[in-house]
Motif scaffolding. Structure first.
Motif, mmCIF file in Angstrom:
data_model
loop_
_atom_site.group_PDB
_atom_site.id
_atom_site.type_symbol
_atom_site.label_atom_id
_atom_site.label_comp_id
_atom_site.label_asym_id
_atom_site.label_seq_id
_atom_site.Cartn_x
_atom_site.Cartn_y
_atom_site.Cartn_z
ATOM 1 N N ASP A 86 35.964 28.534 41.214
ATOM 2 C CA ASP A 86 37.045 27.952 40.393
ATOM 3 C C ASP A 86 36.726 28.136 38.909
ATOM 4 N N PHE A 87 35.455 28.013 38.577
ATOM 5 C CA PHE A 87 35.039 28.143 37.175
ATOM 6 C C PHE A 87 35.138 29.596 36.694
ATOM 7 N N TYR A 88 34.762 30.530 37.593
ATOM 8 C CA TYR A 88 34.873 31.969 37.270
ATOM 9 C C TYR A 88 35.908 32.590 38.212
ATOM 10 N N PRO A 89 37.195 32.516 37.894
ATOM 11 C CA PRO A 89 38.233 32.960 38.842
ATOM 12 C C PRO A 89 38.133 34.433 39.234
ATOM 13 N N LEU A 90 37.419 35.234 38.452
ATOM 14 C CA LEU A 90 37.270 36.653 38.830
ATOM 15 C C LEU A 90 36.505 36.785 40.141
ATOM 16 N N LEU A 91 35.694 35.762 40.457
ATOM 17 C CA LEU A 91 34.919 35.810 41.700
ATOM 18 C C LEU A 91 35.806 35.684 42.936
ATOM 19 N N LYS A 92 37.046 35.244 42.726
ATOM 20 C CA LYS A 92 37.945 35.063 43.880
ATOM 21 C C LYS A 92 38.616 36.367 44.291
ATOM 22 N N LEU A 93 38.502 37.386 43.446
ATOM 23 C CA LEU A 93 39.203 38.634 43.744
ATOM 24 C C LEU A 93 38.388 39.500 44.685
ATOM 25 N N GLU A 94 38.984 39.823 45.815
ATOM 26 C CA GLU A 94 38.336 40.745 46.750
ATOM 27 C C GLU A 94 38.622 42.152 46.251
ATOM 28 N N LYS A 95 37.670 43.041 46.457
ATOM 29 C CA LYS A 95 37.777 44.411 45.945
ATOM 30 C C LYS A 95 39.138 45.042 46.232
ATOM 31 N N GLU A 96 39.578 44.888 47.498
ATOM 32 C CA GLU A 96 40.799 45.596 47.905
ATOM 33 C C GLU A 96 42.076 44.958 47.356
ATOM 34 N N GLU A 97 41.963 43.740 46.799
ATOM 35 C CA GLU A 97 43.195 43.112 46.303
ATOM 36 C C GLU A 97 43.250 43.074 44.778
ATOM 37 N N ILE A 98 42.458 43.925 44.135
ATOM 38 C CA ILE A 98 42.488 43.955 42.678
ATOM 39 C C ILE A 98 43.597 44.901 42.243
ATOM 40 N N ILE A 99 44.766 44.328 42.073
ATOM 41 C CA ILE A 99 45.932 45.150 41.769
ATOM 42 C C ILE A 99 46.812 44.394 40.774
ATOM 43 N N MET A 100 47.363 45.112 39.806
ATOM 44 C CA MET A 100 48.221 44.467 38.806
ATOM 45 C C MET A 100 49.530 44.020 39.458
ATOM 46 N N PRO A 101 49.933 42.780 39.208
ATOM 47 C CA PRO A 101 51.164 42.312 39.848
ATOM 48 C C PRO A 101 52.412 42.828 39.139
ATOM 49 N N TYR A 102 53.392 43.263 39.903
ATOM 50 C CA TYR A 102 54.728 43.525 39.351
ATOM 51 C C TYR A 102 55.758 43.358 40.456
ATOM 52 N N ILE A 103 56.969 43.041 40.046
ATOM 53 C CA ILE A 103 58.054 42.899 41.024
ATOM 54 C C ILE A 103 59.267 43.651 40.479
ATOM 55 N N ILE A 104 59.870 44.480 41.319
ATOM 56 C CA ILE A 104 61.128 45.129 40.921
ATOM 57 C C ILE A 104 62.232 44.564 41.810
ATOM 58 N N VAL A 105 63.285 44.063 41.165
ATOM 59 C CA VAL A 105 64.393 43.496 41.938
ATOM 60 C C VAL A 105 65.696 44.208 41.578
#
Ligand SMILES: C[S@@+](CC[C@H](N)C(=O)[O-])C[C@H]1O[C@@H](n2cnc3c(N)ncnc32)[C@H](O)[C@@H]1O
Length: 345
Positions: A209-228
């Motif tokens: 919780d203190f270092y939120p980067l630790l929560k990212l799994e290698k395979e889910e490191i992706i920039m978020p975007y949504i196209i609608v």
């Protein structure tokens, strides 16, 4: 001239150091390297190791870069990055043989102590990134910082002092940095602390919780975007009117939409996301073109794609979703669980 300075952006998450150095060798890291002379000394005198020197300051790194480039050592690289962030992003668990910290800012005022890089969470993080038998050495002019550090390392329980006494004043053969020379010339003592990692350590969830980067799994490191696709084909001014403004606090994350800039078919939102010890500021772009709207991180800014950054995109999407009846998702890289939870509210 060849530069030995690597960019955080180019390194991404968990870079292949073997590939970067062109060989497999134990990695020695210096955090807060200042002018770089310690890292140069380390690399020069230990050709069998790979040395990485980091510092958070742009100005300081610029000066160090000149020195390091001149030294022209194949086993040395430097990066401008904050120390704890580097441990989270650049190094796998059990991948560092040694970590050095020479004269970290001591923040001696009581109200400033929480700014110290060393704290309980840092000690767990360091414990995770060091190899077994890997070690940490710190030099400081502050007895208070030295005692505080010893207390933390003893508490975590996987480290053993390198020496009989947990703090020593004399360390023959250890390079005397610019700050060391300064204190010595003033006749003041230096305090050295050294700890070896004896066994593996589990990172507790409060550290993540203190270092939120630790929560990212290698395979889910992706920039978020949504196209609608929005059937109503709204004007950019209509979109601007319904966007969330101000502060949103959810699950220990704060998203603050500070200000909005709009032109013909684009809105830029100056956004701050705070999660644990990490504060990131970036622009969100809403680009409208022929019924289609893309919500993404503007390319001029480059936050790490933490849960909070995903949330900042998802909140905007949820506002649009609730306002426009005929809205269809065409593409989405935003974490599904965050989007679904927001739509339920
Ligand atoms: C007091 S100077 C010591 C410089 C050098 N190690 C020496 O002994 O001469 C502290 C250095 O640590 C850097 N620094 C401070 N906080 C840092 C952090 N959280 N991560 C990385 N570097 C940091 C500063 O920019 C500065 O260069």
């Amino acid at each position: 001239m060849k530069t030995f300075l690597l960019k955080e952006k180019d390194l991404g998450f968990f870079p292949d150091w073997e590939d970067i150095f062109g060989r497999k060798a134990p990695i020695y890291l210096e955090i807060g390297m200042g002018n770089g002379e310690f890292s140069i000394w380390l690399a020069q005198n230990n050709p069998h190791i790979n040395v990485i020197g980091i510092d958070v300051s742009k100005e300081i790194i610029r000066k160090a870069e000149r020195k390091v480039n001149k030294a022209n050592l194949e086993n040395l690289r430097i990066v401008r990055i904050e120390g704890a962030k580097a441990l989270c992003k650049l190094f796998n668990p059990q991948s560092l043989m040694a970590v050095f910290m020479n004269f970290p800012d001591p923040w001696t005022k009581k109200s400033h102590k929480e700014r110290r890089i060393i704290n309980d969470a840092f000690c767990y993080l360091l414990g995770d990134r060091l190899e077994i038998e890997g070690y940490f050495i710190m030099a400081t002019d502050s007895l208070d910082y030295a005692n505080y550090t010893v207390e933390i390392f003893e508490k975590v329980g996987v480290f053993k002092s390198l020496w009989e006494k947990s703090i020593i004043n004399d360390f023959p053969g250890y390079y005397k940095t610019k700050y060391a020379r300064k204190w010595i010339s003033m006749g003041l003592p230096i305090y050295y602390i050294g700890y070896k990692k004896m066994k593996t350590i589990e990172i507790p969830s409060w550290v993540k919780d203190f270092y939120p980067l630790l929560k990212l799994e290698k395979e889910e490191i992706i920039m978020p975007y949504i196209i609608v696709e929005i059937k109503e084909d709204p004007k950019i001014e209509e979109v601007l009117k319904i966007l969330p403004k101000g502060i949103y606090e959810r699950n220990n994350k704060i998203v603050n939409y500070l200000s909005f800039y709009s032109k013909e078919n684009e809105i830029l939102i100056d956004t701050v996301v705070v999660e644990g010890s990490l504060r990131q500021r970036f622009f969100i772009s809403l680009y409208l073109n022929d019924h289609k709207l893309k919500i993404s991180i503007h390319e001029a800014t480059d936050p790490d794609p933490t849960y909070g950054v995903h949330e900042s995109i998802a909140i905007i999407f949820s506002y649009l979703y609730k306002r426009f009846n005929e809205l269809k998702i065409l593409q989405n890289t935003c974490k599904k669980e965050i989007v679904e939870e927001l739509l339920k509210q």
